[in-house]
Design a protein around this motif. Structure first.
Motif, short mmCIF file in Angstrom:
data_model
loop_
_atom_site.label_atom_id
_atom_site.label_comp_id
_atom_site.label_asym_id
_atom_site.label_seq_id
_atom_site.Cartn_x
_atom_site.Cartn_y
_atom_site.Cartn_z
N GLY A 109 0.80 -1.21 0.00
CA GLY A 109 0.00 0.00 0.00
C GLY A 109 0.84 1.27 0.00
O GLY A 109 0.33 2.34 -0.32
N LYS A 110 2.13 1.16 0.36
CA LYS A 110 3.00 2.33 0.36
C LYS A 110 3.98 2.29 -0.79
O LYS A 110 4.04 3.20 -1.61
CB LYS A 110 3.74 2.44 1.70
N ALA A 165 1.28 -1.21 -4.46
CA ALA A 165 -0.17 -1.24 -4.25
C ALA A 165 -0.81 -2.08 -5.34
O ALA A 165 -0.24 -2.26 -6.41
CB ALA A 165 -0.75 0.17 -4.26
N GLU A 197 -8.51 3.89 6.03
CA GLU A 197 -7.76 2.83 6.71
C GLU A 197 -6.30 2.79 6.26
O GLU A 197 -5.38 2.71 7.07
CB GLU A 197 -8.43 1.49 6.45
N THR A 198 -6.07 2.87 4.95
CA THR A 198 -4.68 2.83 4.46
C THR A 198 -3.93 4.11 4.79
O THR A 198 -2.73 4.10 5.00
CB THR A 198 -4.66 2.55 2.94
N HIS A 206 -0.35 3.97 7.04
CA HIS A 206 0.93 4.36 6.45
C HIS A 206 1.32 5.81 6.70
O HIS A 206 2.50 6.15 6.63
CB HIS A 206 0.91 4.08 4.95
N ASN A 251 -1.15 6.45 -0.98
CA ASN A 251 0.17 6.71 -0.41
C ASN A 251 1.26 6.88 -1.47
O ASN A 251 2.45 6.69 -1.19
CB ASN A 251 0.54 5.56 0.55
#
Length: 537
Positions: A92-93, A96, A118-119, A123, A174
């Motif tokens: 996710g950072k 993804a 949430e993400t 992060h 992110n």
């Protein structure tokens, strides 16, 4: 020399004692490029992406390396060797993923803004109003209208294209270096597909992301990928620039894949007498209202409006249009599975709209359906024999078990399956084989009309070509009439004699197939053809 963002070195993935799902993959992905992974189902495309994120199931054995360029030094991180505690912050950072089916990838119990937040919390540590504002910025970035309203929406309240944009917003939250896009447009209409991929291209240029695009749609690959790597049964067949691969493929399998584009045309229609007639068809849905006062109630939603159609034996009428245009609603109304506000339906000269369910039963044999999803339309608890014979037992209870079994074997052979498969269950078959089983289930009642609702959209190109050829042969043999609903214009062109274009419940244009493709009369039709790559601006 430019260093790759992500490198696969001799990557091998096995599940138990089976043959490798992926064998000795060597591949580099560079910043700012789109690399397409193509191949049939089971070729190893999705497991490559899942291995990069450490999301393979526990029984997977992974050897080789997946090297992620480090941001702190010249050294690279080997994602295969990293423990879960160090891999989790990268998901996710740095990397993804956009998954194939946005409806199942989004949590139905949480609003859109909560899922994106949430993400951001994990992060970036953003919470509360700061996270909400960033969520609105992301929804604007993926060009969703009314971001304030959609942020408060539930996933089921969004269209397929809107849900996919939300998935993209979550993936880009992110600013990742690498985006893994696994069949990101499979379930979408051609115009929405183009919007999504144009959006990804723009965001890629803005942020310099590397994109690994996993798809079976070679038309999209030709338009959007810089390089292509072809996989077959877990092995890397060849990797070239997109232009070079399409112009001069080096390997026989690649040539086979490129030749699997839907081609050809249907057989001539044998007669002129109509089989199915629909006149002045109108379908309405009431809208929910909080008021009990009749003058404050909302007017009904019109899904199909004043539509006429005619279909002859041995003819295919293609119906195209975006999601929400009324294609499936029209088909359900013709099958008497959806009530109508007005209109008449005739099958073989018999008016169907006034018949009750008991009187309609003999006519149901003459109208059968093949659904879009061969995974969801077959019961996992029933054997193939039971699935295929279910309608036969209902409509012909006088048949003995031996007679039923004989007819099941005959129809399985007709769709190109061995009779021995009737004792197996749906999970033991590929997508193409499941769709053949679904066609056999429809054919066993010897219908006159088949409604085909996106029957090839979930299949690979080479399997699509096989199913199209099968449908052509069955139509010629039995003089079947097909009502063919699809968003894939190449498949529609290969199978249809005539095409109806629908938009917002209305008939926009109707013409013979080649006439519509060569001389579209309406701007909306031209827009569809442009999005599918048939015309240029």
């Amino acid at each position: 020399m430019k260093r790759p963002q992500l490198s696969f070195r001799q990557l091998k993935i096995t599940f138990g004692d089976n043959a490798p799902a992926l064998d000795s993959l060597d591949l580099d992905l560079y910043a700012g490029e789109t690399l397409a992974l193509v191949g049939e189902s089971g070729s190893g495309k999705s497991v490559t992406a899942l291995a990069s994120l450490g999301l393979l199931p526990e029984n997977a054995k992974v050897s080789g390396s997946i090297l992620l360029q480090s941001q702190q030094s010249e050294a690279s991180l080997d994602l295969v060797q990293l423990p879960e505690s160090k891999l989790r912050p990268l998901r996710g950072k740095r990397l993804a993923m956009i998954f194939q089916e946005p409806m199942t990838s989004l949590n139905p119990l949480h609003r859109v803004h909560k899922q994106i937040a949430e993400t951001l919390r994990l992060h970036q540590g953003l919470v509360g109003q700061a996270a909400y504002q960033r969520c609105l910025e992301l929804l604007k970035a993926v060009r969703l209208p009314e971001p304030e309203r959609l942020a408060q929406a539930w996933p089921h309240q969004l269209s397929g294209g809107q849900r996919q944009r939300v998935m993209i917003a979550m993936a880009l939250a992110n600013n990742p270096d690498i985006l893994l896009a696994d069949e990101p447009t499979t379930a979408l209409d051609v115009t929405v597909q183009k919007q999504i991929l144009d959006l990804l291209k723009d965001l890629q240029q803005e942020f310099g992301m590397a994109i690994l695009l996993i798809t079976h749609d070679l038309n999209l690959v030709r338009q959007y990928a810089d390089r292509v790597s072809v996989l077959h049964q877990g092995k890397q067949v060849e990797t070239q620039s997109t232009a070079a691969l399409f112009e001069s493929p080096q390997e026989a399998y690649t040539r086979h894949l490129l030749a699997s584009e839907p081609t050809g045309s249907p057989y001539p229609v044998p007669g002129n007498q109509p089989l199915l007639l629909g006149k002045n068809l109108r379908v309405e849905f009431t809208r929910a209202s909080n008021s009990i006062l009749p003058w404050k109630k909302k007017p009904p939603f019109v899904a199909v409006e004043d539509l006429n159609l005619e279909l002859r034996p041995g003819e295919t009428l293609g119906i195209v249009g975006e999601s929400g245009s009324g294609k499936t609603t029209l088909a359900l109304a013709l099958l008497r599975l959806q009530s109508m506000a007005q209109g008449t339906i005739q099958l073989e000269g018999q008016a169907l709209e006034g018949l009750d369910q008991k009187a309609l039963l003999p006519w149901r044999r003459k109208m059968q359906v093949v659904f879009q999803d061969p995974y969801g339309s077959l019961s996992p608890r029933m054997s193939v024999a039971d699935i295929v014979a279910e309608g036969l037992k209902l409509h012909h209870p006088e048949l003995s078990a031996e007679e039923v079994d004989t007819q099941v074997c005959q129809v399985l052979q007709e769709v190109g399956l061995e009779t021995a498969v009737r004792h197996r269950y749906p999970h033991e078959f590929s997508g193409g084989q499941r769709q053949r089983i679904a066609i056999a289930r429809a054919l066993i009642l010897k219908p006159r009309l088949l409604v085909l609702d996106e029957p090839t959209s979930a299949l690979d190109r080479s399997v699509q070509a096989q199913v199209i050829e099968l449908l052509r042969e069955l139509q010629k043999r039995h003089q079947l009439a097909y009502l063919f609903i699809s968003h894939d214009l190449r498949v529609v062109r290969a199978l249809s004699h005539r095409i109806m274009v629908m938009q917002a419940g209305r008939l926009i244009e109707e013409a013979a197939t080649e006439q519509l493709f060569s001389q579209p009369q309406q701007a909306y039709t031209r827009q569809l053809l442009l999005a599918a790559g048939f015309t240029k601006q």
